[in-house]
Design an enzyme around this catalytic site. Structure first.
Site, PDB file in Angstrom:
ATOM      1  N   HIS A  98       0.846  -1.197   0.000  1.00 44.03           N
ATOM      2  CA  HIS A  98       0.000   0.000   0.000  1.00 44.03           C
ATOM      3  C   HIS A  98       0.877   1.242   0.000  1.00 44.03           C
ATOM      4  O   HIS A  98       1.976   1.242   0.556  1.00 44.03           O
ATOM      5  CB  HIS A  98      -0.957   0.006   1.196  1.00 44.03           C
ATOM      6  CG  HIS A  98      -0.281  -0.193   2.514  1.00 44.03           C
ATOM      7  ND1 HIS A  98       0.173  -1.423   2.947  1.00 44.03           N
ATOM      8  CD2 HIS A  98       0.053   0.691   3.489  1.00 44.03           C
ATOM      9  CE1 HIS A  98       0.731  -1.302   4.126  1.00 44.03           C
ATOM     10  NE2 HIS A  98       0.681  -0.015   4.484  1.00 44.03           N
ATOM     11  N   HIS A 100       0.948   5.143   1.152  1.00 42.00           N
ATOM     12  CA  HIS A 100       0.317   6.187   1.976  1.00 42.00           C
ATOM     13  C   HIS A 100       0.359   7.505   1.214  1.00 42.00           C
ATOM     14  O   HIS A 100       1.410   7.865   0.659  1.00 42.00           O
ATOM     15  CB  HIS A 100       1.107   6.397   3.272  1.00 42.00           C
ATOM     16  CG  HIS A 100       1.114   5.224   4.204  1.00 42.00           C
ATOM     17  ND1 HIS A 100       0.307   5.140   5.317  1.00 42.00           N
ATOM     18  CD2 HIS A 100       1.843   4.078   4.199  1.00 42.00           C
ATOM     19  CE1 HIS A 100       0.543   4.009   5.959  1.00 42.00           C
ATOM     20  NE2 HIS A 100       1.473   3.342   5.296  1.00 42.00           N
TER      21      HIS A 100
HETATM   22  P1  AMP Z   1       1.906   0.240   7.363  1.00 44.45           P
HETATM   23  O1  AMP Z   1       2.509   0.485   8.714  1.00 44.45           O
HETATM   24  O2  AMP Z   1       2.621   0.962   6.262  1.00 44.45           O
HETATM   25  O3  AMP Z   1       1.709  -1.231   7.095  1.00 44.45           O
HETATM   26  O4  AMP Z   1       0.474   0.929   7.404  1.00 44.45           O
HETATM   27  C1  AMP Z   1      -0.713   0.255   7.673  1.00 44.45           C
HETATM   28  C2  AMP Z   1      -1.782   1.315   7.817  1.00 44.45           C
HETATM   29  O5  AMP Z   1      -3.042   0.671   7.723  1.00 44.45           O
HETATM   30  C3  AMP Z   1      -1.751   2.054   9.159  1.00 44.45           C
HETATM   31  O6  AMP Z   1      -1.556   3.453   8.925  1.00 44.45           O
HETATM   32  C4  AMP Z   1      -3.112   1.762   9.768  1.00 44.45           C
HETATM   33  O7  AMP Z   1      -3.659   2.858  10.444  1.00 44.45           O
HETATM   34  C5  AMP Z   1      -3.945   1.367   8.558  1.00 44.45           C
HETATM   35  N1  AMP Z   1      -5.062   0.476   8.848  1.00 44.45           N
HETATM   36  C6  AMP Z   1      -5.028  -0.669   9.573  1.00 44.45           C
HETATM   37  N2  AMP Z   1      -6.269  -1.225   9.610  1.00 44.45           N
HETATM   38  C7  AMP Z   1      -7.079  -0.417   8.880  1.00 44.45           C
HETATM   39  C8  AMP Z   1      -8.482  -0.448   8.558  1.00 44.45           C
HETATM   40  N3  AMP Z   1      -9.286  -1.414   8.992  1.00 44.45           N
HETATM   41  N4  AMP Z   1      -8.971   0.555   7.782  1.00 44.45           N
HETATM   42  C9  AMP Z   1      -8.159   1.556   7.347  1.00 44.45           C
HETATM   43  N5  AMP Z   1      -6.848   1.645   7.630  1.00 44.45           N
HETATM   44  C10 AMP Z   1      -6.311   0.667   8.389  1.00 44.45           C
END
Ligand code: AMP
Length: 133
Positions: A98, A100
């Site tokens: 993903h 950001h």
């Molecule tokens: P990363 O640390 O780059 O893997 O980022 C994962 C991101 O996913 C974090 O910023 C979380 O806040 C976000 N996240 C986790 N669960 C959900 C969810 N159910 N809906 C939206 N965002 C999420």
């Protein structure tokens, strides 16, 4: 086990979707750095940046740029952080690629993303040699 993003893609858990097509979806991050923080998520689960086919990655970057433009237009963002955490050691929590896209504003006081390090004398040249591609 399915990642949280696979569950979102499959409609098993709710999300706020901003966009979707055949290779990615865009949702709002549930725990945003700033309001409007979006995640461009590959529809197929590639664990990391290192695994994703280039064609999918470049499409996702194109979508990330549209989100950047929208955040500037609608939220008045003056900048964005476009970030990929790549593998757990970098802080990646969800093993499903993903990007950001985080709206930023002058003086918004957000914590800098990186704590910087210093090279010892001569060390930068060594890294320069090691990392040539
Ligand atoms: P990363 O640390 O780059 O893997 O980022 C994962 C991101 O996913 C974090 O910023 C979380 O806040 C976000 N996240 C986790 N669960 C959900 C969810 N159910 N809906 C939206 N965002 C999420």
């Amino acid at each position: 086990m399915a990642t949280v993003f696979e569950m979102i893609i499959n409609g098993e858990i709710p999300s706020t979707r901003l966009y979707e097509d055949e290779s990615c979806i865009v949702i709002l991050d549930i725990n945003p750095v700033s309001k409007g923080h979006a995640l461009v998520i590959s529809r197929k689960c590639y664990p990391t940046f290192t695994d994703v086919p280039m064609e999918t990655l470049s499409h996702m970057m194109e979508v990330a740029r549209k989100i950047d433009r929208k955040q500037r237009e609608v939220l008045g963002a003056e900048g964005t952080n476009i970030m990929i955490n790549n593998s757990p050691a970098s802080g990646q929590e969800v093993p499903h690629l993903h990007i950001h896209v985080i709206p930023r504003f002058s003086g918004d006081g957000k914590t800098p993303v990186f704590n910087k390090e210093k090279y010892a004398d001569g060390e930068m040249g060594k890294y320069g040699e090691l990392l040539k591609i």
